[in-house]
Design a protein around this motif. Structure first.
Motif, PDB file in Angstrom:
ATOM      1  N   TYR A 137       0.837  -1.200   0.000  1.00  0.00           N
ATOM      2  CA  TYR A 137       0.000   0.000   0.000  1.00  0.00           C
ATOM      3  C   TYR A 137       0.875   1.255   0.000  1.00  0.00           C
ATOM      4  O   TYR A 137       0.713   2.132  -0.844  1.00  0.00           O
ATOM      5  N   SER A 138       1.807   1.321   0.926  1.00  0.00           N
ATOM      6  CA  SER A 138       2.673   2.500   1.027  1.00  0.00           C
ATOM      7  C   SER A 138       3.605   2.625  -0.174  1.00  0.00           C
ATOM      8  O   SER A 138       3.862   3.730  -0.654  1.00  0.00           O
ATOM      9  N   ALA A 139       4.112   1.506  -0.672  1.00  0.00           N
ATOM     10  CA  ALA A 139       5.026   1.545  -1.815  1.00  0.00           C
ATOM     11  C   ALA A 139       4.340   2.099  -3.053  1.00  0.00           C
ATOM     12  O   ALA A 139       4.959   2.828  -3.843  1.00  0.00           O
ATOM     13  N   MET A 140       3.061   1.790  -3.237  1.00  0.00           N
ATOM     14  CA  MET A 140       2.342   2.230  -4.426  1.00  0.00           C
ATOM     15  C   MET A 140       1.724   3.617  -4.270  1.00  0.00           C
ATOM     16  O   MET A 140       1.314   4.223  -5.259  1.00  0.00           O
ATOM     17  N   GLU A 141       1.667   4.131  -3.068  1.00  0.00           N
ATOM     18  CA  GLU A 141       1.015   5.414  -2.806  1.00  0.00           C
ATOM     19  C   GLU A 141       1.603   6.565  -3.607  1.00  0.00           C
ATOM     20  O   GLU A 141       0.890   7.473  -4.002  1.00  0.00           O
ATOM     21  N   GLN A 142       2.924   6.543  -3.845  1.00  0.00           N
ATOM     22  CA  GLN A 142       3.563   7.657  -4.536  1.00  0.00           C
ATOM     23  C   GLN A 142       3.259   7.695  -6.025  1.00  0.00           C
ATOM     24  O   GLN A 142       3.439   8.710  -6.673  1.00  0.00           O
ATOM     25  N   ALA A 143       2.764   6.600  -6.582  1.00  0.00           N
ATOM     26  CA  ALA A 143       2.476   6.550  -8.019  1.00  0.00           C
ATOM     27  C   ALA A 143       1.150   7.261  -8.320  1.00  0.00           C
ATOM     28  O   ALA A 143       0.291   7.410  -7.452  1.00  0.00           O
ATOM     29  N   GLN A 144       1.008   7.678  -9.558  1.00  0.00           N
ATOM     30  CA  GLN A 144      -0.234   8.328  -9.982  1.00  0.00           C
ATOM     31  C   GLN A 144      -1.421   7.410  -9.726  1.00  0.00           C
ATOM     32  O   GLN A 144      -1.371   6.211 -10.022  1.00  0.00           O
ATOM     33  N   GLY A 152      -9.960   0.849 -11.030  1.00  0.00           N
ATOM     34  CA  GLY A 152     -10.041   1.105  -9.596  1.00  0.00           C
ATOM     35  C   GLY A 152      -9.498   0.013  -8.709  1.00  0.00           C
ATOM     36  O   GLY A 152      -9.551   0.127  -7.484  1.00  0.00           O
ATOM     37  N   VAL A 153      -8.940  -1.054  -9.286  1.00  0.00           N
ATOM     38  CA  VAL A 153      -8.468  -2.190  -8.485  1.00  0.00           C
ATOM     39  C   VAL A 153      -7.088  -2.687  -8.900  1.00  0.00           C
ATOM     40  O   VAL A 153      -6.215  -2.861  -8.061  1.00  0.00           O
ATOM     41  N   HIS A 154      -6.902  -2.941 -10.180  1.00  0.00           N
ATOM     42  CA  HIS A 154      -5.677  -3.615 -10.632  1.00  0.00           C
ATOM     43  C   HIS A 154      -4.514  -2.635 -10.781  1.00  0.00           C
ATOM     44  O   HIS A 154      -4.714  -1.478 -11.151  1.00  0.00           O
ATOM     45  N   PRO A 155      -3.290  -3.107 -10.499  1.00  0.00           N
ATOM     46  CA  PRO A 155      -2.115  -2.237 -10.638  1.00  0.00           C
ATOM     47  C   PRO A 155      -1.914  -1.799 -12.085  1.00  0.00           C
ATOM     48  O   PRO A 155      -2.209  -2.550 -13.025  1.00  0.00           O
ATOM     49  N   THR A 156      -1.408  -0.592 -12.243  1.00  0.00           N
ATOM     50  CA  THR A 156      -1.093  -0.093 -13.574  1.00  0.00           C
ATOM     51  C   THR A 156       0.125  -0.823 -14.129  1.00  0.00           C
ATOM     52  O   THR A 156       0.967  -1.328 -13.379  1.00  0.00           O
ATOM     53  N   ILE A 157       0.212  -0.866 -15.450  1.00  0.00           N
ATOM     54  CA  ILE A 157       1.294  -1.547 -16.153  1.00  0.00           C
ATOM     55  C   ILE A 157       1.960  -0.530 -17.083  1.00  0.00           C
ATOM     56  O   ILE A 157       1.259   0.242 -17.749  1.00  0.00           O
ATOM     57  N   PRO A 158       3.296  -0.503 -17.150  1.00  0.00           N
ATOM     58  CA  PRO A 158       3.962   0.477 -18.019  1.00  0.00           C
ATOM     59  C   PRO A 158       3.621   0.248 -19.491  1.00  0.00           C
ATOM     60  O   PRO A 158       3.253  -0.861 -19.883  1.00  0.00           O
ATOM     61  N   PRO A 159       3.739   1.299 -20.314  1.00  0.00           N
ATOM     62  CA  PRO A 159       3.393   1.180 -21.737  1.00  0.00           C
ATOM     63  C   PRO A 159       4.130   0.057 -22.458  1.00  0.00           C
ATOM     64  O   PRO A 159       3.573  -0.569 -23.358  1.00  0.00           O
ATOM     65  N   ASP A 160       5.390  -0.206 -22.053  1.00  0.00           N
ATOM     66  CA  ASP A 160       6.138  -1.270 -22.732  1.00  0.00           C
ATOM     67  C   ASP A 160       5.782  -2.659 -22.194  1.00  0.00           C
ATOM     68  O   ASP A 160       6.273  -3.667 -22.691  1.00  0.00           O
ATOM     69  N   LEU A 171       8.902   2.602 -12.906  1.00  0.00           N
ATOM     70  CA  LEU A 171       8.554   2.579 -11.484  1.00  0.00           C
ATOM     71  C   LEU A 171       7.473   3.597 -11.129  1.00  0.00           C
ATOM     72  O   LEU A 171       7.175   3.807  -9.957  1.00  0.00           O
ATOM     73  N   GLN A 172       6.841   4.171 -12.145  1.00  0.00           N
ATOM     74  CA  GLN A 172       5.650   5.004 -11.928  1.00  0.00           C
ATOM     75  C   GLN A 172       4.383   4.160 -12.008  1.00  0.00           C
ATOM     76  O   GLN A 172       3.280   4.682 -11.840  1.00  0.00           O
ATOM     77  N   TYR A 173       4.546   2.857 -12.232  1.00  0.00           N
ATOM     78  CA  TYR A 173       3.404   1.962 -12.441  1.00  0.00           C
ATOM     79  C   TYR A 173       3.335   0.912 -11.333  1.00  0.00           C
ATOM     80  O   TYR A 173       4.350   0.359 -10.899  1.00  0.00           O
ATOM     81  N   GLY A 174       2.112   0.640 -10.894  1.00  0.00           N
ATOM     82  CA  GLY A 174       1.892  -0.228  -9.743  1.00  0.00           C
ATOM     83  C   GLY A 174       2.464  -1.623  -9.863  1.00  0.00           C
ATOM     84  O   GLY A 174       3.051  -2.142  -8.914  1.00  0.00           O
ATOM     85  N   ALA A 175       2.296  -2.264 -11.025  1.00  0.00           N
ATOM     86  CA  ALA A 175       2.787  -3.635 -11.183  1.00  0.00           C
ATOM     87  C   ALA A 175       4.307  -3.701 -11.090  1.00  0.00           C
ATOM     88  O   ALA A 175       4.864  -4.651 -10.536  1.00  0.00           O
ATOM     89  N   THR A 176       4.994  -2.680 -11.621  1.00  0.00           N
ATOM     90  CA  THR A 176       6.452  -2.639 -11.530  1.00  0.00           C
ATOM     91  C   THR A 176       6.889  -2.416 -10.088  1.00  0.00           C
ATOM     92  O   THR A 176       7.834  -3.066  -9.612  1.00  0.00           O
ATOM     93  N   ILE A 177       6.202  -1.526  -9.387  1.00  0.00           N
ATOM     94  CA  ILE A 177       6.512  -1.296  -7.969  1.00  0.00           C
ATOM     95  C   ILE A 177       6.331  -2.584  -7.176  1.00  0.00           C
ATOM     96  O   ILE A 177       7.182  -2.957  -6.377  1.00  0.00           O
ATOM     97  N   ARG A 178       5.221  -3.276  -7.419  1.00  0.00           N
ATOM     98  CA  ARG A 178       4.961  -4.543  -6.728  1.00  0.00           C
ATOM     99  C   ARG A 178       6.089  -5.542  -6.984  1.00  0.00           C
ATOM    100  O   ARG A 178       6.589  -6.200  -6.068  1.00  0.00           O
ATOM    101  N   ASN A 179       6.527  -5.658  -8.228  1.00  0.00           N
ATOM    102  CA  ASN A 179       7.589  -6.612  -8.543  1.00  0.00           C
ATOM    103  C   ASN A 179       8.903  -6.225  -7.879  1.00  0.00           C
ATOM    104  O   ASN A 179       9.644  -7.098  -7.401  1.00  0.00           O
ATOM    105  N   LEU A 180       9.207  -4.928  -7.826  1.00  0.00           N
ATOM    106  CA  LEU A 180      10.452  -4.492  -7.195  1.00  0.00           C
ATOM    107  C   LEU A 180      10.447  -4.794  -5.698  1.00  0.00           C
ATOM    108  O   LEU A 180      11.405  -5.386  -5.190  1.00  0.00           O
TER     109      LEU A 180
END
Length: 196
Positions: A137-144, A152-160, A171-180
């Protein structure tokens, strides 16, 4: 994040049934599932022989670590907190009984319900069982939009589409943050626990 290459290599080497630790088809991760579903034999794959999904996962993969991210569907579906707590406790206990290190994740923000009460349960459960916790929750808070997509539920995925590219752009996208943050936790466990 080149320092994470060794742990990524370690968890990529061993076969985990249908792939490696990062791309294995899981018996216990499906869209729409709640915590109770992980314990319900009726939800299991037909090849599981009547076992609950998490038992089937263990029997087929024999993991050392279980990354547990469950609760978003409980929050959006308004699962009673005591029922969610009971299911989460049992999930953790099942893995501990099998000698697997359970790693809990707080659930990200969602637009349908306050995840706060569910996250409070997750944090309290990690403390009660003295197990690792990833504060997603906290790790993803900084992302748009809190790193959450337009649904409204699933993490965002980068364009590539590359959620394993930890560039500042991705690292502006939720799925990438989650993986990191997951890989960082695996690195800590690999170096401090699994290597002994």
């Amino acid at each position: 994040y080149t320092n994470l290459s060794p742990v990524a290599g370690y968890f990529s080497t061993e076969k985990a049934r249908s792939g490696n630790s990062f791309n294995n088809y899981s018996f216990s991760a499906f869209a729409g599932w709640t915590a109770a579903d992980l314990l319900n034999p009726a939800k299991a794959d037909g090849s599981c022989g009547g076992s609950a999904p998490i038992d089937c996962e263990y029997q087929n993969v024999k993991p050392a670590v279980a990354i547990i991210l469950i609760g978003s569907n409980d929050a959006t579906g308004h699962t009673p907190l005591d029922a969610y707590q009971a299911s989460l406790n049992r999930i953790v206990e099942v893995f501990i009984e099998k000698g697997v290190i359970p790693v809990l994740n707080t659930i990200p923000w969602n637009s349908y319900n306050d995840s706060g009460p569910y996250n409070a349960i997750i944090v309290a459960t990690a403390r009660t069982y003295d197990i690792p916790l990833i504060d997603l929750y906290s790790a993803m808070e900084q992302a748009q939009n809190h790193g959450v997509a337009g649904d409204g539920v699933h993490p965002t995925i980068p364009p590539d589409g590359n959620t394993a590219n930890f560039s500042s752009e991705n690292l502006q996208y939720g799925a990438t943050i989650r993986n990191l943050v997951t890989l960082q936790m695996l690195d800590a466990l690999w170096r401090q626990v699994l290597s002994y």
